[in-house]
Motif scaffolding. Structure first.
Motif, PDB file in Angstrom:
ATOM      1  N   LYS A  15       0.692  -1.260   0.044  1.00 54.62           N
ATOM      2  CA  LYS A  15      -0.041  -0.132  -0.255  1.00 54.62           C
ATOM      3  C   LYS A  15       0.874   1.213   0.232  1.00 54.62           C
ATOM      4  N   GLN A  18       2.371   1.784  -3.331  1.00 56.55           N
ATOM      5  CA  GLN A  18       1.494   2.389  -4.280  1.00 56.55           C
ATOM      6  C   GLN A  18       1.397   3.776  -4.290  1.00 56.55           C
ATOM      7  N   ALA A  19       1.194   4.214  -2.726  1.00 61.54           N
ATOM      8  CA  ALA A  19       1.019   5.467  -2.596  1.00 61.54           C
ATOM      9  C   ALA A  19       2.087   6.492  -2.811  1.00 61.54           C
ATOM     10  N   ALA A  21       4.129   5.799  -5.447  1.00 56.97           N
ATOM     11  CA  ALA A  21       4.279   5.780  -6.766  1.00 56.97           C
ATOM     12  C   ALA A  21       3.342   6.692  -7.406  1.00 56.97           C
ATOM     13  N   GLU A  22       2.295   6.476  -6.637  1.00 63.31           N
ATOM     14  CA  GLU A  22       1.164   7.675  -7.342  1.00 63.31           C
ATOM     15  C   GLU A  22       1.628   9.262  -7.018  1.00 63.31           C
ATOM     16  N   ALA A  23       2.395   9.438  -5.891  1.00 62.90           N
ATOM     17  CA  ALA A  23       2.948  10.715  -5.485  1.00 62.90           C
ATOM     18  C   ALA A  23       4.001  10.974  -6.218  1.00 62.90           C
ATOM     19  N   MET A  24       4.553  10.220  -7.204  1.00 62.40           N
ATOM     20  CA  MET A  24       5.901  10.364  -8.044  1.00 62.40           C
ATOM     21  C   MET A  24       6.889  10.277  -7.282  1.00 62.40           C
ATOM     22  N   ASP A  25       7.165   9.575  -6.125  1.00 60.65           N
ATOM     23  CA  ASP A  25       8.126   9.510  -5.211  1.00 60.65           C
ATOM     24  C   ASP A  25       8.764   8.139  -5.299  1.00 60.65           C
ATOM     25  N   ALA A  29       9.398   4.386  -3.387  1.00 58.86           N
ATOM     26  CA  ALA A  29       8.676   3.115  -3.967  1.00 58.86           C
ATOM     27  C   ALA A  29       9.516   2.202  -4.307  1.00 58.86           C
TER      28      ALA A  29
END
Length: 94
Positions: A15, A18-19, A21-25, A29
């Motif tokens: 989780k 995924q968070a 990766a969505e935040a472009m960090d 990740a």
């Protein structure tokens, strides 16, 4: 750790990954992915680890018990000694 606690930790790390990766960090990740691989036992062995053993393939034709033994690498800077020359060295004439 028990298998249940490891599974719960893997779910939580997934989780978080995924968070991130969505935040472009992507660095975070990647670190989380590596931690997940370590928990699963899939992480590559880092060179220089004290428990690192290099296992090589047996020579062609070697089959049977004892042919899959680990082969240790020589220490850094070690040089193989010269083979003795039995035709010229050793004992003199009789």
């Amino acid at each position: 750790m028990s298998s249940r606690s490891i599974n719960l930790r893997l779910v939580e790390l997934n989780k978080q990954m995924q968070a991130a990766a969505e935040a472009m960090d992507f660095e975070k990740a990647t670190a989380l992915r590596n931690e997940m691989a370590r928990l699963k036992g899939e992480a590559p062995v880092q060179p220089g680890d004290p428990d690192t053993v290099t296992v090589s393939q047996p020579p062609p034709g070697a089959m049977g018990l004892g042919t899959q033994v680990p082969v240790r690498q020589p220490p850094k800077g070690w040089v193989k000694p010269k083979k003795p020359d039995f035709m010229t060295g050793g004992k003199g004439r009789k």
